[in-house]
Write an enzyme that holds these catalytic residues in place. Structure first.
Site, mmCIF file in Angstrom:
data_model
loop_
_atom_site.group_PDB
_atom_site.id
_atom_site.type_symbol
_atom_site.label_atom_id
_atom_site.label_comp_id
_atom_site.label_asym_id
_atom_site.label_seq_id
_atom_site.Cartn_x
_atom_site.Cartn_y
_atom_site.Cartn_z
ATOM 1 N N ASN A 9 0.865 -1.184 0.000
ATOM 2 C CA ASN A 9 0.000 0.000 0.000
ATOM 3 C C ASN A 9 0.899 1.230 0.000
ATOM 4 O O ASN A 9 1.461 1.608 1.024
ATOM 5 C CB ASN A 9 -0.898 -0.014 1.238
ATOM 6 C CG ASN A 9 -1.777 1.225 1.321
ATOM 7 O OD1 ASN A 9 -1.903 1.982 0.365
ATOM 8 N ND2 ASN A 9 -2.391 1.433 2.472
ATOM 9 N N TRP A 10 1.027 1.865 -1.179
ATOM 10 C CA TRP A 10 1.942 3.000 -1.309
ATOM 11 C C TRP A 10 1.376 4.273 -0.686
ATOM 12 O O TRP A 10 2.091 5.263 -0.555
ATOM 13 C CB TRP A 10 2.245 3.248 -2.784
ATOM 14 C CG TRP A 10 2.976 2.130 -3.463
ATOM 15 C CD1 TRP A 10 3.406 0.962 -2.895
ATOM 16 C CD2 TRP A 10 3.366 2.074 -4.840
ATOM 17 N NE1 TRP A 10 4.025 0.176 -3.838
ATOM 18 C CE2 TRP A 10 4.014 0.834 -5.040
ATOM 19 C CE3 TRP A 10 3.215 2.937 -5.917
ATOM 20 C CZ2 TRP A 10 4.523 0.457 -6.290
ATOM 21 C CZ3 TRP A 10 3.713 2.555 -7.158
ATOM 22 C CH2 TRP A 10 4.365 1.338 -7.335
ATOM 23 N N LYS A 11 0.088 4.249 -0.352
ATOM 24 C CA LYS A 11 -0.588 5.423 0.211
ATOM 25 C C LYS A 11 -0.382 6.625 -0.724
ATOM 26 O O LYS A 11 -0.325 6.450 -1.934
ATOM 27 C CB LYS A 11 -0.127 5.674 1.648
ATOM 28 C CG LYS A 11 -0.325 4.431 2.534
ATOM 29 C CD LYS A 11 -0.093 4.676 3.992
ATOM 30 C CE LYS A 11 -0.314 3.387 4.766
ATOM 31 N NZ LYS A 11 -0.173 3.585 6.226
ATOM 32 N N HIS A 95 -9.555 0.880 5.149
ATOM 33 C CA HIS A 95 -8.282 1.132 5.840
ATOM 34 C C HIS A 95 -8.516 2.098 6.996
ATOM 35 O O HIS A 95 -9.359 2.989 6.916
ATOM 36 C CB HIS A 95 -7.266 1.698 4.849
ATOM 37 C CG HIS A 95 -5.872 1.729 5.376
ATOM 38 N ND1 HIS A 95 -5.419 2.699 6.237
ATOM 39 C CD2 HIS A 95 -4.818 0.881 5.168
ATOM 40 C CE1 HIS A 95 -4.159 2.461 6.539
ATOM 41 N NE2 HIS A 95 -3.759 1.371 5.904
ATOM 42 N N GLU A 97 -7.022 4.592 7.979
ATOM 43 C CA GLU A 97 -6.898 6.001 7.613
ATOM 44 C C GLU A 97 -8.169 6.507 6.939
ATOM 45 O O GLU A 97 -8.562 7.669 7.123
ATOM 46 C CB GLU A 97 -5.683 6.194 6.701
ATOM 47 C CG GLU A 97 -4.375 5.984 7.452
ATOM 48 C CD GLU A 97 -3.192 5.628 6.578
ATOM 49 O OE1 GLU A 97 -2.120 5.340 7.149
ATOM 50 O OE2 GLU A 97 -3.337 5.616 5.337
ATOM 51 N N GLU A 167 -5.226 -4.970 10.742
ATOM 52 C CA GLU A 167 -4.226 -3.911 10.901
ATOM 53 C C GLU A 167 -4.468 -3.191 12.216
ATOM 54 O O GLU A 167 -5.313 -2.295 12.288
ATOM 55 C CB GLU A 167 -4.270 -2.939 9.724
ATOM 56 C CG GLU A 167 -5.672 -2.570 9.239
ATOM 57 C CD GLU A 167 -5.709 -1.188 8.616
ATOM 58 O OE1 GLU A 167 -4.739 -0.800 7.973
ATOM 59 O OE2 GLU A 167 -6.717 -0.490 8.810
ATOM 60 N N GLY A 173 2.566 2.626 10.854
ATOM 61 C CA GLY A 173 3.449 3.770 10.719
ATOM 62 C C GLY A 173 4.099 4.226 12.012
ATOM 63 O O GLY A 173 4.709 5.292 12.063
ATOM 64 N N SER A 212 3.276 -2.054 10.271
ATOM 65 C CA SER A 212 4.740 -1.988 10.364
ATOM 66 C C SER A 212 5.399 -3.333 10.052
ATOM 67 O O SER A 212 6.356 -3.744 10.714
ATOM 68 C CB SER A 212 5.175 -1.479 11.742
ATOM 69 O OG SER A 212 4.735 -0.149 11.944
ATOM 70 N N GLY A 233 3.013 -1.182 4.358
ATOM 71 C CA GLY A 233 2.976 0.247 4.105
ATOM 72 C C GLY A 233 4.324 0.783 3.674
ATOM 73 O O GLY A 233 4.757 0.615 2.542
ATOM 74 N N GLY A 234 5.030 1.443 4.590
ATOM 75 C CA GLY A 234 6.275 2.118 4.262
ATOM 76 C C GLY A 234 7.315 1.237 3.600
ATOM 77 O O GLY A 234 8.021 1.678 2.681
#
Length: 252
Positions: A9-11, A95, A97, A167, A173, A212, A233-234
């Site tokens: 997930n590149w967001k 998600h 977010e 999640e 994050g 994470s 994610g990151g």
């Protein structure tokens, strides 16, 4: 056997140049990794670029969100049909977010889930609790409520065509990660909830861990029997890390 998925997930990250570099590395390293389904979910404006860069490689394309509406006066939205037309196979829904920042509620997420299924795409339904909810021992009340809202609205048979991602919000994050034991406990409980509706669907549905996930912890997380991969994610923006996570899933 459930085939593992590692979804990136590149967001809201990346540009044309960085995406070219990232995809060049992924295509070169992942095209022969058939035992794991590698998936990238770029921002919507880059879906066509990423699709062209994937070419014939064994990397799936996903979107980060979708509208519950197929067409009409919904400025700024992307319908599931449009995403399918661009070559998407998966769509991330619910998600944390989207829930926390954009106020998406269970009913809206369920409507999106149905629309994505109807368009022939695979929804990745995200569920998870905040740190306060975990400390108050409400993890399964929250996670179960989010999951049952979609099960009740869409039917358990739709989950034969879906993926679930647990999640924990407190691990997204933050650098904090659920322990392998914590992840397994929730994944097992999530599968048990689906089994209340259908044991057959529960046995087949893939449940990803998101929060994470990185190259250092992927081995231990994926070793759990009810963890079928990761929503990353990151680390998905770092080719070496994402490739390592995919290889960890292949070896689990």
């Amino acid at each position: 056997m459930r085939k593992a998925i590692v979804a990136g997930n590149w967001k809201m990250n990346g540009n044309s140049e960085s995406i070219n570099e990232l995809m060049e590395a992924l295509v070169a390293s992942l095209q022969d990794l058939d035992v794991v389904e590698a998936l990238v979910c770029p921002p919507a404006v880059y879906l066509s670029q990423v699709k062209s860069l994937i070419g014939n490689a064994s990397i799936a394309l996903g979107a980060q969100n979708a509208s519950q509406f197929e067409s009409g006066a919904y400025t700024g939205e992307n319908s599931p049909g449009m995403l399918a037309d661009l070559g998407c196979q998966y769509v991330i829904l619910g998600h944390s977010e989207r829930r926390a920042i954009f106020g998406e509620k269970d009913a809206e997420i369920a409507a999106k889930f149905n629309a994505v299924i109807d368009a022939g795409l695979v929804p990745i339904l995200c569920v998870g609790e905040t740190l306060e909810e975990r400390e108050d021992e409400k993890t399964m009340a929250i996670v179960g409520g989010q999951l049952k809202a979609v099960l009740d609205a869409c039917g358990v048979e739709s989950f034969a065509k879906a993926v679930i991602a647990y999640e924990p919000v407190w691990a997204i994050g933050t650098g904090k990660t659920a322990t392998p034991e914590q992840a397994q406990d929730v994944h097992q409980a999530v599968r048990a909830i689906v089994a209340e509706y259908s044991a057959e669907v529960a046995a087949g549905v893939r449940i990803l861990y998101g929060g994470s996930v990185n190259a250092a912890n992927a081995d231990e997380l994926f070793a759990n029997p009810d963890v079928d991969g990761g929503l990353v994610g990151g680390a998905s923006l770092k080719p070496n890390d994402f490739i390592a996570i995919c290889r960890a899933a292949a070896e689990a």
